[in-house]
Motif scaffolding. Structure first.
Motif, PDB file in Angstrom:
ATOM      1  N   THR A   1       0.792  -1.302  -0.083  1.00  0.00           N
ATOM      2  CA  THR A   1       0.068  -0.076   0.085  1.00  0.00           C
ATOM      3  C   THR A   1       0.868   1.289   0.038  1.00  0.00           C
ATOM      4  N   GLU A   2       0.363   2.345  -0.196  1.00  0.00           N
ATOM      5  CA  GLU A   2       1.082   3.577  -0.324  1.00  0.00           C
ATOM      6  C   GLU A   2       1.866   3.825   1.307  1.00  0.00           C
ATOM      7  N   ALA A   3       1.003   3.386   2.362  1.00  0.00           N
ATOM      8  CA  ALA A   3       1.470   3.434   3.679  1.00  0.00           C
ATOM      9  C   ALA A   3       2.616   2.414   3.854  1.00  0.00           C
ATOM     10  N   GLY A   4       2.570   1.415   3.302  1.00  0.00           N
ATOM     11  CA  GLY A   4       3.467   0.203   3.676  1.00  0.00           C
ATOM     12  C   GLY A   4       2.867  -0.954   3.343  1.00  0.00           C
ATOM     13  N   THR A   5       3.435  -2.255   3.820  1.00  0.00           N
ATOM     14  CA  THR A   5       3.233  -3.515   3.434  1.00  0.00           C
ATOM     15  C   THR A   5       2.350  -4.179   4.579  1.00  0.00           C
ATOM     16  N   VAL A   6       1.347  -4.850   4.344  1.00  0.00           N
ATOM     17  CA  VAL A   6       0.601  -5.714   5.044  1.00  0.00           C
ATOM     18  C   VAL A   6       0.684  -7.326   4.716  1.00  0.00           C
ATOM     19  N   TYR A   7       1.190  -8.072   5.887  1.00  0.00           N
ATOM     20  CA  TYR A   7       1.194  -9.335   5.740  1.00  0.00           C
ATOM     21  C   TYR A   7       0.131 -10.037   6.413  1.00  0.00           C
ATOM     22  N   THR A   8      -0.421 -11.186   5.838  1.00  0.00           N
ATOM     23  CA  THR A   8      -1.544 -11.778   6.286  1.00  0.00           C
ATOM     24  C   THR A   8      -1.217 -13.291   6.596  1.00  0.00           C
ATOM     25  N   LEU A   9      -1.302 -13.945   7.756  1.00  0.00           N
ATOM     26  CA  LEU A   9      -0.988 -15.127   8.175  1.00  0.00           C
ATOM     27  C   LEU A   9      -2.207 -15.923   8.737  1.00  0.00           C
ATOM     28  N   ASP A  10      -2.343 -17.126   8.426  1.00  0.00           N
ATOM     29  CA  ASP A  10      -3.370 -18.082   8.799  1.00  0.00           C
ATOM     30  C   ASP A  10      -2.569 -18.866  10.130  1.00  0.00           C
ATOM     31  N   LEU A  11      -3.408 -18.928  11.242  1.00  0.00           N
ATOM     32  CA  LEU A  11      -2.784 -19.350  12.524  1.00  0.00           C
ATOM     33  C   LEU A  11      -3.841 -20.364  13.033  1.00  0.00           C
ATOM     34  N   VAL A  12      -3.452 -21.333  13.445  1.00  0.00           N
ATOM     35  CA  VAL A  12      -4.097 -22.338  14.570  1.00  0.00           C
ATOM     36  C   VAL A  12      -3.470 -22.489  15.477  1.00  0.00           C
ATOM     37  N   SER A  13      -3.890 -21.857  16.740  1.00  0.00           N
ATOM     38  CA  SER A  13      -3.305 -21.780  18.095  1.00  0.00           C
ATOM     39  C   SER A  13      -3.332 -23.057  18.777  1.00  0.00           C
ATOM     40  N   GLN A  14      -4.119 -23.705  18.791  1.00  0.00           N
ATOM     41  CA  GLN A  14      -4.691 -24.944  19.718  1.00  0.00           C
ATOM     42  C   GLN A  14      -5.898 -25.558  19.357  1.00  0.00           C
ATOM     43  N   THR A  15      -6.317 -26.672  20.100  1.00  0.00           N
ATOM     44  CA  THR A  15      -7.521 -27.212  20.093  1.00  0.00           C
ATOM     45  C   THR A  15      -8.101 -27.308  21.650  1.00  0.00           C
ATOM     46  N   TRP A  16      -8.990 -26.834  21.788  1.00  0.00           N
ATOM     47  CA  TRP A  16      -9.543 -26.645  23.271  1.00  0.00           C
ATOM     48  C   TRP A  16     -11.073 -27.255  23.324  1.00  0.00           C
ATOM     49  N   HIS A  17     -11.099 -28.256  24.349  1.00  0.00           N
ATOM     50  CA  HIS A  17     -12.346 -29.001  24.365  1.00  0.00           C
ATOM     51  C   HIS A  17     -12.920 -29.388  23.174  1.00  0.00           C
ATOM     52  N   GLY A  18     -12.056 -29.812  22.020  1.00  0.00           N
ATOM     53  CA  GLY A  18     -12.478 -30.219  20.775  1.00  0.00           C
ATOM     54  C   GLY A  18     -12.486 -29.212  19.773  1.00  0.00           C
ATOM     55  N   ILE A  19     -12.521 -27.982  20.084  1.00  0.00           N
ATOM     56  CA  ILE A  19     -12.649 -26.926  19.250  1.00  0.00           C
ATOM     57  C   ILE A  19     -11.373 -26.396  18.773  1.00  0.00           C
ATOM     58  N   VAL A  20     -11.198 -26.328  17.493  1.00  0.00           N
ATOM     59  CA  VAL A  20     -10.037 -25.700  16.781  1.00  0.00           C
ATOM     60  C   VAL A  20     -10.274 -24.098  16.851  1.00  0.00           C
ATOM     61  N   TRP A  21      -9.134 -23.452  17.332  1.00  0.00           N
ATOM     62  CA  TRP A  21      -8.965 -22.085  17.248  1.00  0.00           C
ATOM     63  C   TRP A  21      -8.190 -21.629  16.238  1.00  0.00           C
ATOM     64  N   ASP A  22      -8.874 -20.961  15.347  1.00  0.00           N
ATOM     65  CA  ASP A  22      -8.018 -20.624  14.106  1.00  0.00           C
ATOM     66  C   ASP A  22      -8.165 -18.979  14.112  1.00  0.00           C
ATOM     67  N   HIS A  23      -7.134 -18.402  13.657  1.00  0.00           N
ATOM     68  CA  HIS A  23      -7.010 -16.911  13.779  1.00  0.00           C
ATOM     69  C   HIS A  23      -6.388 -16.336  12.296  1.00  0.00           C
ATOM     70  N   LYS A  24      -6.481 -15.024  12.496  1.00  0.00           N
ATOM     71  CA  LYS A  24      -5.699 -14.420  11.369  1.00  0.00           C
ATOM     72  C   LYS A  24      -4.677 -13.393  12.148  1.00  0.00           C
ATOM     73  N   ILE A  25      -3.568 -13.314  11.305  1.00  0.00           N
ATOM     74  CA  ILE A  25      -2.437 -12.452  11.954  1.00  0.00           C
ATOM     75  C   ILE A  25      -2.199 -11.386  10.633  1.00  0.00           C
ATOM     76  N   GLN A  26      -2.149 -10.107  11.186  1.00  0.00           N
ATOM     77  CA  GLN A  26      -1.655  -9.238  10.146  1.00  0.00           C
ATOM     78  C   GLN A  26      -0.529  -8.424  10.784  1.00  0.00           C
ATOM     79  N   VAL A  27       0.586  -8.344   9.920  1.00  0.00           N
ATOM     80  CA  VAL A  27       1.849  -7.726  10.303  1.00  0.00           C
ATOM     81  C   VAL A  27       1.925  -6.327   9.361  1.00  0.00           C
ATOM     82  N   PHE A  28       1.822  -5.395  10.044  1.00  0.00           N
ATOM     83  CA  PHE A  28       1.786  -4.181   9.425  1.00  0.00           C
ATOM     84  C   PHE A  28       3.239  -3.333   9.490  1.00  0.00           C
ATOM     85  N   VAL A  29       3.884  -3.110   8.437  1.00  0.00           N
ATOM     86  CA  VAL A  29       5.190  -2.467   8.240  1.00  0.00           C
ATOM     87  C   VAL A  29       5.188  -1.291   7.435  1.00  0.00           C
TER      88      VAL A  29
END
Length: 456
Positions: free
Chosen positions: A67-95
């Motif tokens: 972008t004009e302001a900088g770069t944005v990196y997007t990651l997919d993350l699975v942090s854990q499985t909690w009581h049978g539920i998969v916790w999935d997340h997005k991560i964005q790194v703003f530079v």
């Protein structure tokens, strides 16, 4: 004192110019309400949960966008499985453009998924700080258990703990583990993307994500360099619950998800007492020695106005506080007509200044204060070891200790100490704000809030 008023000027100059290491302290006299009691060692359940192996952890880079302001990196993350539920997340790194890849970065945690608003906020934070900023989304995983979200979901997991005595149930535990796993993922990403080592994180977030920030530091993970919890003014929970009733006449309606499930008042059972000890950051105070930037709204409907005074003196290490006048849980100041500002200007500026100090090893201003009672008035003395651009004393009036609808009025000051008199009736609250300049950043720090009651 001015005729018909309560403000005393001119008074002695109380500012000292200099540069000192990053720390601040404050004293309110007489002493704040007595702290609750806790055993020497906090329960091990939080650390045990976070350290437990979980083979579901994984991440991958999804994309990056220039972008004009900088770069944005997007990651997919699975942090854990909690009581049978998969916790999935997005991560964005703003530079931001022109910024170095630093060894320490800010890690902001929030709910939901990436959106245009978070993209603007993330890049603006990174620009002001001058370093990469990481946003972790999906804290917590929701909705769950029949569509429950936010506090209703947390309350549900607390009830499940009380029913089963299984200490993996409190939702704050997987929320904390998500941040720990996000740090793992970001470190690995930095090595692969830039061949750079990220060693430290300034962990921050608002409300229950601020609660998560406190508890993430409580794990003792050495990568956590500092924390900045926003609008979670409820450490030392048994004392805080009593303070709510004293101020409001009953628990705040904002915590009805907990009162409806009979979690507040805290039940007098071994399981309930242990639950409080597992999830109250105050219990871990001896471990949380990293620098802390606490940011609160002075009209937040969740907490009594002087909630900080129930735990401030117990905090270890460097500590700073900002109160945003005429702002609620969103930290956006309201004008006299109740219209909020577009972005939380004061909170954003101070958070970014704190992040810059922690990342680039710059000194935060050393601010000390003493407020002592003397025959119906309070003398507020300030001492700052950095140059102060401006001092303001903010004052609000209320017929009761419930200051949530009160309007804060600004009293700019050049000479200190200031003398605030008790009101003729009702209650008067006040705090001081000191404004600083750090390169291109203007930001503020505050004293604790003091409430004066009319003499009977």
């Amino acid at each position: 004192m001015r005729r018909g008023g309560w403000w005393s000027v001119p008074l002695m100059l109380g500012l000292v110019v200099g540069v000192y290491p990053c720390w601040s302290r404050g004293v309110i006299e007489p002493a704040a309400p007595a702290a609750g009691t806790a055993e020497a060692e906090p329960p091990p359940d939080l650390v045990n949960y976070v350290r437990a192996p979980d083979n579901s952890f994984r991440w991958k880079k999804e994309n990056h966008q220039e972008t004009e302001a900088g770069t944005v990196y997007t990651l997919d993350l699975v942090s854990q499985t909690w009581h049978g539920i998969v916790w999935d997340h997005k991560i964005q790194v703003f530079v931001p453009k022109g910024a170095p890849i630093t060894e320490t970065v800010v890690l902001w945690n929030q709910g939901g998924r990436p959106n245009p608003g978070s993209a603007v906020l993330g890049m603006e934070m990174a620009r002001r700080i001058g370093a990469p900023v990481v946003f972790l989304y999906g804290i917590p995983k929701q909705p769950l258990f029949g569509g429950k979200t936010e506090d209703a979901l947390i309350a549900e997991t607390f009830v499940r703990y009380l029913e089963t005595k299984d200490s993996t149930w409190p939702l704050l535990f997987p929320m904390v583990k998500s941040l720990i796993r996000a740090m793992d993922a970001v470190q690995q990403f930095a090595q692969e993307q830039w061949q750079k080592e990220i060693r430290g994180f300034v962990v921050t977030g608002a409300s229950k994500r601020g609660w998560t920030s406190w508890l993430t530091a409580a794990t003792g993970d050495p990568r956590i360099k500092a924390i900045a919890p926003l609008v979670i003014d409820t450490l030392n929970m048994p004392v805080q619950m009593a303070n709510q009733v004293k101020a409001f006449g009953k628990p705040s309606e904002m915590i009805r998800d907990y009162t409806n499930r009979k979690l507040v008042p805290i039940p007098d059972t071994p399981e309930a007492r242990n639950l409080w000890r597992m999830i109250d950051p105050w219990v871990y105070r001896e471990r949380i020695t990293v620098p802390k930037m606490i940011i609160n709204g002075a009209n937040d409907p969740y907490w009594p106005l002087d909630a900080l005074n129930s735990y401030w003196d117990d905090l270890k290490g460097e500590k700073y506080v900002l109160y945003v006048p005429n702002a609620g849980h969103d930290l956006r100041e309201r004008d006299a007509n109740g219209k909020p500002e577009l972005l939380p200007r004061r909170a954003m500026s101070t958070l970014c200044a704190f992040g810059r100090c922690m990342i680039f090893n710059k000194p935060m201003p050393r601010l000390e204060w003493v407020c002592s009672d003397e025959q119906g008035f309070c003398r507020l003395e300030l001492k700052s070891a950095a140059k102060v651009r401006q001092v303001r004393v903010w004052v609000a009036e209320s017929p009761t200790r419930d200051f949530r609808p009160a309007r804060w009025k600004e009293q700019p000051q050049t000479d200190l100490p200031a003398v605030v008199h008790a009101p003729d009736k009702g209650f008067r609250a006040f705090f001081a704000e000191t404004e600083y300049q750090m390169d291109d950043l203007t930001f503020s720090l505050c004293t604790q809030i003091r409430i004066l009651e009319a003499k009977k």
